[in-house]
Design an enzyme around this catalytic site. Structure first.
Site, PDB file in Angstrom:
ATOM      1  CG  HIS A 172      -0.154   0.199   2.526  1.00 62.75           C
ATOM      2  ND1 HIS A 172       0.418  -0.848   3.208  1.00 62.75           N
ATOM      3  CD2 HIS A 172       0.131   1.312   3.240  1.00 62.75           C
ATOM      4  CE1 HIS A 172       1.022  -0.394   4.280  1.00 62.75           C
ATOM      5  NE2 HIS A 172       0.878   0.911   4.339  1.00 62.75           N
ATOM      6  CG  HIS A 234       6.502  -0.493   2.619  1.00 64.35           C
ATOM      7  ND1 HIS A 234       5.612  -1.238   1.880  1.00 64.35           N
ATOM      8  CD2 HIS A 234       5.948  -0.378   3.858  1.00 64.35           C
ATOM      9  CE1 HIS A 234       4.573  -1.557   2.639  1.00 64.35           C
ATOM     10  NE2 HIS A 234       4.763  -1.055   3.828  1.00 64.35           N
TER      11      HIS A 234
END
Length: 462
Positions: A172, A234
């Site tokens: 995300h 990430h």
């Protein structure tokens, strides 16, 4: 070839958990209200014995902001979701329980594992491939596994259930707009790409410093830490996008191939005491709010030595980037909230005599959430034209009308894997950090401390 059949039912496992209420449902609400999920049915499942009223209360709370701002169509769609939803108590690791629920739902179904990695693994192992309906998509939250070996094992488990293009390993943090902003900046500007290499760039820093502390997430975070939670899952992805070779297209195959190529060339080299650092926050204050010592937070096992601030230097062994350090840093409870990638260019080889003033290297900064661009350049100052001064050129980059999890969910519902991490990439991210984690577990790198609300330990650069 990627299937484009839209999902009819979204099944969230771990529906009573923090991730679902704080991020997933608000992201879904924005997606639904903007007309991106027509006809979708939402189903929740979890180990907690929730009543239908408790599940509806969670949805109402998560949908409240969007419902108050939505147009008439959006409010009708949100109402439709609420009226058609259901909650099921089940043990996802119990034999036949998840398969039995899948058999009751209208397909195609996207199964979102909003669960700890170990539970997700057990849940998938409990599924039999002949009991997974055709078209089912499996959605795995980060971190994907807990090591290279466990990620490979999970990949093998998933591959036995559904095709690779029906597996979404979600990130995300990297929204579609952010990905395209980085690619557009790099490859649509002819003045930039020729200097995007080791000849002209001194270093690249990717920083995600949060002012949030543990915030009641000890059950997950104390078993993960900053390196696993942010850098592995990430920041390595952002690094790869910053470093890739020009792809033929922004289609998922070309782009994900380019990302995988960079990560295969990447490593964190020993000695780890020189190329990595770790620290943990102690009691302090942030914006007048008192923050307790991490080691004394409820649910924390201080003997684990979990780091809340991590920094690693990654090397990319290829022609373009040989010798350029990529410094990845992420931490919690820091005084300055900072989410950006910083490209520092090498200084000019010669400044004509007579000029005075700023001689710091030029920097290009890409901010994340909101996406921004800032380019520091030296220009002749006012008054004395021989005195150079620093000027910053700023721009706001394109933004999505969806929340980060809304962008993720849109890709899942439409079968677009662009924002999904591919199997080989997921394993490579762990390969890069596994030696560091083992060195830290041996105590090869000291666990330093910093008061909450500061910029880190005193000997770290701010």
């Amino acid at each position: 070839m990627t299937s484009q059949t839209s999902v009819k039912t979204l099944l969230i496992l771990g529906a009573s958990g923090d991730l679902t209420g704080r991020l997933l449902l608000p992201g879904l609400a924005r997606l639904v209200a903007r007309g991106h999920a027509p006809g979708l049915v939402l189903v929740g499942a979890g180990s907690d014995p929730w009543t239908p009223e408790q599940w509806l209360e969670r949805i109402e709370e998560s949908f409240a902001d969007e419902n108050s701002q939505a147009e008439a169509y959006g409010r009708r769609e949100l109402k439709r979701i609420r009226e058609s939803t259901s909650y099921h108590q089940l043990d996802v690791t119990g034999e036949g329980q998840l398969a039995g629920l899948l058999a009751q739902l209208e397909g195609p179904v996207a199964v979102y594992f909003a669960l700890p990695p170990r539970i997700s693994q057990l849940a998938c192992e409990a599924l039999a491939s002949d009991r997974v309906p055709a078209g089912t998509r499996l959605v795995m939250e980060k971190p994907f596994g807990s090591s290279e070996e466990s990620a490979r094992h999970l990949n093998e488990t998933l591959a036995a259930l559904v095709p690779e293009d029906h597996i979404h390993r979600v990130d995300h943090f990297l929204g579609k707009a952010t990905v395209l902003n980085i690619l557009g900046l790099r490859f649509a500007n002819n003045f930039l790409e020729p200097v995007w290499n080791r000849e002209h760039i001194e270093k690249v820093e990717i920083i995600f410093d949060e002012d949030l502390a543990l915030e009641g997430r000890a059950r997950y975070y104390d078993g993960a830490g900053a390196l696993r939670d942010m850098i592995q899952s990430h920041l390595l992805q952002i690094m790869a996008l910053m470093a890739i070779e020009p792809p033929a297209s922004v289609g998922e195959r070309d782009l994900r191939d380019a990302v995988a190529t960079v990560l295969r060339a990447s490593s964190i080299k020993a000695p780890y005491a020189r190329n990595t650092r770790r620290a943990r926050y102690t009691a302090g204050s942030i914006d007048g709010r008192k923050v307790p010592d991490y080691a004394k937070e409820t649910g924390v096992d201080a003997s684990r030595g979990t780091e809340t601030l991590a920094e690693v230097q990654v090397e990319i062994d290829n022609w373009r980037w040989q010798g350029v350090p990529f410094i990845l840093r992420s931490g919690k409870a820091l005084g300055n909230k900072r989410k950006e990638a910083v490209v520092t260019f090498r200084p000019p080889p010669h400044l004509p005599k007579g000029f005075t003033g700023v001689d710091a290297p030029n920097q290009l900064r890409i901010g994340f959430g909101p996406d921004t661009l800032a380019f520091d350049v030296d220009v002749n100052g006012p008054g004395n034209v021989l005195s150079l001064d620093r000027a910053t050129l700023k721009a706001e980059l394109s933004a999505s009308d969806l929340l980060p999890y809304g962008e993720v969910l849109e890709g899942i519902l439409t079968g677009d894997p662009l924002l999904s991490v591919r199997a080989d990439t997921a394993e490579d991210c762990w390969r890069i950090v596994d030696p560091v984690l083992k060195a830290w577990a041996r105590g090869s790198v000291p666990l330093q401390e910093y008061p909450a609300g500061t910029s880190g330990p005193g000997d770290w650069l701010a």
